[in-house]
Design a protein around this motif. Structure first.
Motif, PDB file in Angstrom:
ATOM      1  N   ALA A   1       0.865  -1.185   0.000  1.00 52.86           N
ATOM      2  CA  ALA A   1       0.000   0.000   0.000  1.00 52.86           C
ATOM      3  C   ALA A   1       0.899   1.232   0.000  1.00 52.86           C
ATOM      4  CB  ALA A   1      -0.893   0.005   1.239  1.00 52.86           C
ATOM      5  N   LEU A   2       0.601   2.185  -0.879  1.00 48.92           N
ATOM      6  CA  LEU A   2       1.372   3.430  -0.963  1.00 48.92           C
ATOM      7  C   LEU A   2       0.445   4.614  -0.737  1.00 48.92           C
ATOM      8  CD1 LEU A   2       3.431   2.940  -4.265  1.00 48.92           C
ATOM      9  CD2 LEU A   2       4.248   2.621  -1.939  1.00 48.92           C
ATOM     10  N   SER A   3       1.020   5.720  -0.259  1.00 43.11           N
ATOM     11  CA  SER A   3       0.227   6.954  -0.213  1.00 43.11           C
ATOM     12  C   SER A   3       0.054   7.447  -1.650  1.00 43.11           C
ATOM     13  CB  SER A   3       0.937   8.014   0.627  1.00 43.11           C
ATOM     14  OG  SER A   3       2.064   8.497  -0.071  1.00 43.11           O
ATOM     15  N   ILE A   4      -1.046   8.148  -1.892  1.00 40.71           N
ATOM     16  CA  ILE A   4      -1.324   8.641  -3.254  1.00 40.71           C
ATOM     17  C   ILE A   4      -0.216   9.604  -3.692  1.00 40.71           C
ATOM     18  CG2 ILE A   4      -2.984   9.929  -4.689  1.00 40.71           C
ATOM     19  CD1 ILE A   4      -5.192   8.787  -2.762  1.00 40.71           C
ATOM     20  N   HIS A   5       0.298  10.413  -2.756  1.00 37.26           N
ATOM     21  CA  HIS A   5       1.399  11.324  -3.102  1.00 37.26           C
ATOM     22  C   HIS A   5       2.600  10.556  -3.647  1.00 37.26           C
ATOM     23  CE1 HIS A   5      -0.443  14.793  -0.941  1.00 37.26           C
ATOM     24  NE2 HIS A   5       0.244  15.449  -1.843  1.00 37.26           N
ATOM     25  N   LYS A   6       2.925   9.410  -2.996  1.00 41.68           N
ATOM     26  CA  LYS A   6       4.085   8.617  -3.430  1.00 41.68           C
ATOM     27  C   LYS A   6       3.871   7.982  -4.805  1.00 41.68           C
ATOM     28  CE  LYS A   6       7.377   7.916  -0.045  1.00 41.68           C
ATOM     29  NZ  LYS A   6       7.990   9.229  -0.031  1.00 41.68           N
TER      30      LYS A   6
ATOM     31  N   GLU B   1       2.490   4.353 -13.048  1.00 39.57           N
ATOM     32  CA  GLU B   1       1.296   3.666 -13.552  1.00 39.57           C
ATOM     33  C   GLU B   1       1.349   2.240 -13.035  1.00 39.57           C
ATOM     34  OE1 GLU B   1      -0.382   5.296 -17.805  1.00 39.57           O
ATOM     35  OE2 GLU B   1       1.047   3.678 -17.803  1.00 39.57           O
ATOM     36  N   PHE B   2       0.181   1.682 -12.710  1.00 41.41           N
ATOM     37  CA  PHE B   2       0.105   0.305 -12.232  1.00 41.41           C
ATOM     38  C   PHE B   2      -1.003  -0.401 -13.004  1.00 41.41           C
ATOM     39  CE2 PHE B   2       1.093   3.215  -8.722  1.00 41.41           C
ATOM     40  CZ  PHE B   2       2.361   2.777  -8.368  1.00 41.41           C
ATOM     41  N   PRO B   3      -0.828  -1.697 -13.331  1.00 47.37           N
ATOM     42  CA  PRO B   3      -1.893  -2.405 -14.051  1.00 47.37           C
ATOM     43  C   PRO B   3      -3.244  -2.296 -13.333  1.00 47.37           C
ATOM     44  CG  PRO B   3       0.102  -3.735 -14.007  1.00 47.37           C
ATOM     45  CD  PRO B   3       0.367  -2.542 -13.136  1.00 47.37           C
ATOM     46  N   CYS B   4      -3.224  -2.425 -11.993  1.00 45.36           N
ATOM     47  CA  CYS B   4      -4.474  -2.376 -11.234  1.00 45.36           C
ATOM     48  C   CYS B   4      -4.283  -1.554  -9.966  1.00 45.36           C
ATOM     49  CB  CYS B   4      -4.907  -3.799 -10.864  1.00 45.36           C
ATOM     50  SG  CYS B   4      -6.275  -3.843  -9.708  1.00 45.36           S
ATOM     51  N   VAL B   5      -5.235  -0.650  -9.702  1.00 41.04           N
ATOM     52  CA  VAL B   5      -5.208   0.173  -8.486  1.00 41.04           C
ATOM     53  C   VAL B   5      -6.454  -0.113  -7.658  1.00 41.04           C
ATOM     54  CG1 VAL B   5      -5.509   2.556  -7.642  1.00 41.04           C
ATOM     55  CG2 VAL B   5      -3.747   2.048  -9.334  1.00 41.04           C
ATOM     56  N   ILE B   6      -6.267  -0.318  -6.334  1.00 43.99           N
ATOM     57  CA  ILE B   6      -7.396  -0.423  -5.402  1.00 43.99           C
ATOM     58  C   ILE B   6      -7.299   0.771  -4.454  1.00 43.99           C
ATOM     59  CG2 ILE B   6      -8.628  -1.860  -3.739  1.00 43.99           C
ATOM     60  CD1 ILE B   6      -7.043  -4.267  -4.715  1.00 43.99           C
ATOM     61  N   LEU B   7      -8.430   1.451  -4.268  1.00 39.30           N
ATOM     62  CA  LEU B   7      -8.433   2.685  -3.490  1.00 39.30           C
ATOM     63  C   LEU B   7      -9.517   2.662  -2.420  1.00 39.30           C
ATOM     64  CD1 LEU B   7      -7.454   5.724  -3.309  1.00 39.30           C
ATOM     65  CD2 LEU B   7      -9.265   6.241  -4.933  1.00 39.30           C
ATOM     66  N   PRO B   8      -9.145   2.709  -1.125  1.00 38.38           N
ATOM     67  CA  PRO B   8     -10.181   2.831  -0.090  1.00 38.38           C
ATOM     68  C   PRO B   8     -10.704   4.269  -0.047  1.00 38.38           C
ATOM     69  CG  PRO B   8      -8.015   2.824   0.935  1.00 38.38           C
ATOM     70  CD  PRO B   8      -7.789   2.662  -0.543  1.00 38.38           C
ATOM     71  N   VAL B   9     -12.020   4.421   0.053  1.00 34.95           N
ATOM     72  CA  VAL B   9     -12.626   5.758   0.146  1.00 34.95           C
ATOM     73  C   VAL B   9     -13.476   5.762   1.409  1.00 34.95           C
ATOM     74  CG1 VAL B   9     -13.968   7.511  -1.041  1.00 34.95           C
ATOM     75  CG2 VAL B   9     -12.740   5.818  -2.373  1.00 34.95           C
TER      76      VAL B   9
ATOM     77  N   LEU C   1      -9.494  14.030   2.272  1.00 39.43           N
ATOM     78  CA  LEU C   1     -10.277  13.737   1.068  1.00 39.43           C
ATOM     79  C   LEU C   1     -10.490  14.991   0.241  1.00 39.43           C
ATOM     80  CD1 LEU C   1     -13.081  11.256   2.157  1.00 39.43           C
ATOM     81  CD2 LEU C   1     -11.150  10.810   0.676  1.00 39.43           C
ATOM     82  N   GLU C   2     -10.072  14.956  -1.009  1.00 38.89           N
ATOM     83  CA  GLU C   2     -10.358  16.070  -1.916  1.00 38.89           C
ATOM     84  C   GLU C   2     -10.138  15.649  -3.368  1.00 38.89           C
ATOM     85  OE1 GLU C   2      -7.942  18.701  -3.295  1.00 38.89           O
ATOM     86  OE2 GLU C   2      -6.538  17.051  -3.279  1.00 38.89           O
ATOM     87  N   ARG C   3     -10.622  16.495  -4.270  1.00 38.28           N
ATOM     88  CA  ARG C   3     -10.745  16.111  -5.682  1.00 38.28           C
ATOM     89  C   ARG C   3      -9.422  15.679  -6.322  1.00 38.28           C
ATOM     90  NH1 ARG C   3     -13.462  20.622  -9.240  1.00 38.28           N
ATOM     91  NH2 ARG C   3     -14.926  20.472  -7.512  1.00 38.28           N
ATOM     92  N   SER C   4      -8.371  16.506  -6.173  1.00 38.63           N
ATOM     93  CA  SER C   4      -7.093  16.186  -6.841  1.00 38.63           C
ATOM     94  C   SER C   4      -6.524  14.854  -6.375  1.00 38.63           C
ATOM     95  CB  SER C   4      -6.056  17.282  -6.573  1.00 38.63           C
ATOM     96  OG  SER C   4      -6.481  18.492  -7.130  1.00 38.63           O
TER      97      SER C   4
ATOM     98  N   ALA D   1      -5.177   9.399  -7.916  1.00 38.81           N
ATOM     99  CA  ALA D   1      -5.159   7.950  -7.646  1.00 38.81           C
ATOM    100  C   ALA D   1      -5.756   7.165  -8.809  1.00 38.81           C
ATOM    101  CB  ALA D   1      -5.925   7.657  -6.359  1.00 38.81           C
ATOM    102  N   ILE D   2      -6.921   7.614  -9.301  1.00 37.40           N
ATOM    103  CA  ILE D   2      -7.602   6.878 -10.385  1.00 37.40           C
ATOM    104  C   ILE D   2      -6.760   6.877 -11.658  1.00 37.40           C
ATOM    105  CG2 ILE D   2      -9.634   6.945 -11.921  1.00 37.40           C
ATOM    106  CD1 ILE D   2     -11.252   7.870  -9.473  1.00 37.40           C
ATOM    107  N   THR D   3      -6.099   8.008 -11.946  1.00 31.91           N
ATOM    108  CA  THR D   3      -5.317   8.098 -13.189  1.00 31.91           C
ATOM    109  C   THR D   3      -4.001   7.323 -13.123  1.00 31.91           C
ATOM    110  OG1 THR D   3      -4.387  10.212 -12.456  1.00 31.91           O
ATOM    111  CG2 THR D   3      -6.305  10.314 -13.901  1.00 31.91           C
ATOM    112  N   ARG D   4      -3.686   6.713 -11.973  1.00 33.83           N
ATOM    113  CA  ARG D   4      -2.500   5.844 -11.886  1.00 33.83           C
ATOM    114  C   ARG D   4      -2.800   4.440 -12.424  1.00 33.83           C
ATOM    115  NH1 ARG D   4       0.517   8.889 -12.716  1.00 33.83           N
ATOM    116  NH2 ARG D   4      -1.255  10.207 -13.026  1.00 33.83           N
TER     117      ARG D   4
END
Length: 719
Positions: A648-653, A658-666, A674-677, A682-685
């Motif tokens: 698990a990485l911080s979104i800043h890191k 790019e990763f084949p698959c990203v899982i993101l807890p919200v 929590l904020e838009r950017s 995260a999604i665009t990674r």
């Protein structure tokens, strides 16, 4: 509540240090071989001390713990060491290599000659040392000088350790101030925060308090004001409104009346600058001014390439790549051939890579010398893969030498005709200033990036300010191309960027999913299950190499620390055949995915590099990490504070990767961050698959907030 029966009972142990197996000067962590009082056998002790010398007497409070490989070890929560009194201890201490000019042989002779008075003889009557066989005047002078230095360092070490400062910082303090160290600290402990990297206001303030410095002392007020501005810089701001700085200084210092006069004193001594209603640290003001001056001089010049027939070049490049460029893409290529400085910006799926590849092919055919760079190692690697050309990190390109020193600068510029910088949203003001000042006369610059990504970790929001100024030629790409438009990762990212919650209805063929889960425990359980079995089974993904969990923060149940422990247990559990080592609160075992957290120029590994542990040697302990296909890097136990688990990485890191698959807890547990950017980044990674797990309300909240764009900077106004 009664204590569990098997909790070991704390006890006090005394004895002699036989030898030092390992000592980390940064945090004091040590493994010692000791001989406890009343015993002859040598056992292991693990604890923390500013410095340890074989032969010292110790007193430790702690518990005995079993260890499969090394037998019982004493784990000390408190450890005190002092110079030995016994002759055997004194001989061991002197012969440990601590004092230059004395090895085991001379230590034995000196103790035989002078007994327990030997320390006093070295310090106060060193002429007598010449009575020892083999010690002449030169060696005697060397021994005394080394003894005095060690005594001074030892005193400073103990003094600082009592105030919570690590040994490596204590050594840095000694190197900075020499024999004057304690005098400097007693006169003005706040100098530490200004003079020494890694010592902050809080540490200096604690020392000052214990030394009796008054709450309203001018040096305390000044240090507090500087700390407010430095903290703001750490949070991304280049300047702070003066009213805000005063408010924060009052909160920090607990005094009000003296702050305004000390601001004037700091301005008079050039430690801060006032511009309009804002206060700046001078280096950040200088960085923004330098960027503005260089950008203005570049932006007003036309391109100086040999004449290029744009229509013919576009026809040639489309034929060569077999890709038809849309009208908006052709316009971007034309602008790049006309402008000395150009920004190309846009979100995912708008064709930035296709445009860049086309521009580079055209200019390469005209013998233009191209130089490609990006802020991180992974971003540079992606740039190289997408263009087929060499790309370096900006630090490597500028020949960074550590401690703020650079090999390339205005006096020794870079060589090249067109400089391309990708992932420019990640570049902070000081780095951009350094880069622009190192560009050669006549250089062209192409800046590529997505201004809606998270801004740089360091101070400034350079890409955003350059675009918002309307003074820099800029191509803003908004058209999503056909292939990209079928990806819900891309359409969802664009929806979030517009402030809309994306379509969350499940679709079998989709590459973007939202799995509802309310409580943090449920989110965590689902997330681990997805990474461990569900996604691997359905999509044929390697759970460790292909799947990346990204999260907004490090703490809490859904932070990187907690998630890494759970994911490590599921994806790479312990077994008898896997060697493992615990350091700095993290267990590392063979097969683990890890991330480098500092730039290490000696090893050529950089902050953000991700690798895998391939082997761990037992004696001596060494960890071998493979980065990319061909780079094997070796770590000793004391260097493991540079590594973290990376399941698990911080979104800043994750920026620039790019990763084949990203899982993101919200989760609303991350409410503050929590904020838009953040969500957009995260999604665009994710390259092939993105799964959000959590609470729809939390997602809605994030999409409606845009906190990271609120930074105090001066660059836009300067332009």
């Amino acid at each position: 509540m009664p204590a569990p029966r098997n909790t070991p009972k704390a006890e006090v142990l005394r004895g002699l240090v036989d030898r030092v197996v390992f000592h980390n000067e940064d945090n004091g962590y040590c493994i010692l071989k000791i001989v406890p009082e009343g015993r002859r056998d040598v056992v292991s002790l693990i604890g923390k001390a500013p410095r340890v010398v074989a032969g010292e007497e110790f007193e430790a409070k702690g518990v005995w713990e079993p260890n499969r490989d090394f037998g019982p070890q004493f784990k000390a929560e408190a450890l005190k060491l002092r110079r030995p009194d016994s002759l055997a201890g004194i001989e061991r201490y002197l012969g440990s290599g601590l004092i230059e000019g004395i090895g085991p042989k001379y230590a034995k002779r000196m103790v035989e000659k002078f007994g327990p008075k030997v320390f006093d003889i070295i310090e106060n009557e060193s002429k007598k040392l010449e009575d020892v066989e083999g010690v002449g005047k030169k060696r005697r002078i060397e021994i005394r000088a080394s003894w005095i230095k060690q005594k001074s360092i030892h005193g400073i070490m103990l003094f600082l350790h009592q105030h919570g400062i690590s040994s490596s910082r204590a050594l840095r303090i000694y190197k900075t101030y020499g024999e004057e160290a304690q005098a400097v600290l007693k006169e003005n402990p706040y100098r530490l925060a200004q003079d020494i990297r890694g010592v902050g206001f809080k540490t200096a303030d604690d020392i000052a308090y214990q030394l009796g410095v008054a709450e309203d002392a001018p040096e305390r007020i000044k240090a507090g004001i500087l700390h407010v501005l430095e903290t703001a810089a750490g949070n991304g701001h280049c300047c702070v409104p003066e009213t805000e700085a005063i408010k924060k200084a009052i909160d920090l210092l607990g005094v009000e009346a003296l702050i305004a006069p000390q601001i004037e004193a700091l301005i008079a001594s050039d430690q801060i600058e006032r511009h309009g209603t804002f206060l700046y640290l001078p280096y950040l003001r200088a960085a923004e001014q330098s960027i503005a001056a260089n950008v203005k001089s570049l932006a007003c010049l036309p391109a100086a390439y040999p004449s290029i027939d744009e229509d013919a070049a576009l026809g040639w490049v489309m034929k060569k790549t077999g890709k038809e460029l849309a009208e908006s893409q052709q316009r971007a290529v034309r602008e790049a051939l006309r402008q000395r400085l150009l920004i190309i910006t846009g979100g995912p799926g708008v064709g930035k890579t296709t445009i860049l590849r086309s521009i580079l092919l055209i200019l390469q055919s005209k013998q233009i010398k191209l130089v490609l760079a990006a802020p991180t190692g992974r971003a540079a690697k992606r740039l190289a893969e997408s263009t087929g050309l060499e790309a370096k990190t900006l630090h490597r390109l500028l020949e960074y030498q550590g401690e703020g020193q650079w090999g390339r600068h205005r006096g020794k510029p870079l060589a090249g005709d067109l400089f391309v910088v990708d992932e420019a949203s990640m570049i902070d003001a000081p780095l951009m200033a350094q880069f622009l000042s190192a560009l050669p006369e006549g250089a062209h610059l192409l800046i590529v990036g997505d201004a809606d990504q998270l801004p740089s970790v360091g101070p400034g929001m350079v890409l955003h300010d350059l675009i918002a100024s309307d003074k820099v030629p800029c191509v803003k790409l908004t058209e999503i191309f056909r292939q990209a438009a079928s990806s819900r990762i891309i359409t969802s990212a664009h929806a979030i960027n517009r402030g809309q919650v994306p379509d969350l209805k499940p679709s079998r063929s989709s590459d973007f999913f939202f799995l509802p889960a309310a409580e943090p425990e449920e989110i965590k359980h689902t997330l681990v299950e997805l990474a461990h079995t569900r996604l691997a089974a359905k999509y044929g993904l390697d759970p460790i190499r292909d799947i990346q969990v990204l999260t907004p923060m490090n703490r809490n149940l859904l932070g990187t620390i907690s998630l890494n422990q759970s994911l490590q247990l599921a994806l790479n559990p312990p077994n008898e055949l896997k060697f493992e080592i615990e350091r700095f609160g993290v267990t590392f075992r063979v097969g683990d995915k890890v991330i480098q957290t500092h730039n290490n120029y000696d090893k050529s590994v950089f902050n953000g590099d991700i690798g895998h542990i391939v082997t761990i040697d037992a004696d001596p302990v060494k960890i071998h990490v493979r980065y990319d296909a061909d780079r094997l890097v070796e770590y000793e136990p004391g260097e493991l504070d540079e590594l973290q688990l990376a399941y698990a990485l911080s979104i800043h890191k994750s920026q620039g990767s790019e990763f084949p698959c990203v899982i993101l807890p919200v989760s609303t547990q991350h409410y503050v961050l929590l904020e838009r950017s953040l969500i957009y980044t995260a999604i665009t990674r994710a390259k092939k698959l993105c799964v959000l797990v959590g609470d729809e309300r939390a997602l809605s909240l994030a999409v409606s907030k845009q906190e990271s764009r609120k930074r105090w900077t001066g660059l836009r106004a300067m332009l």
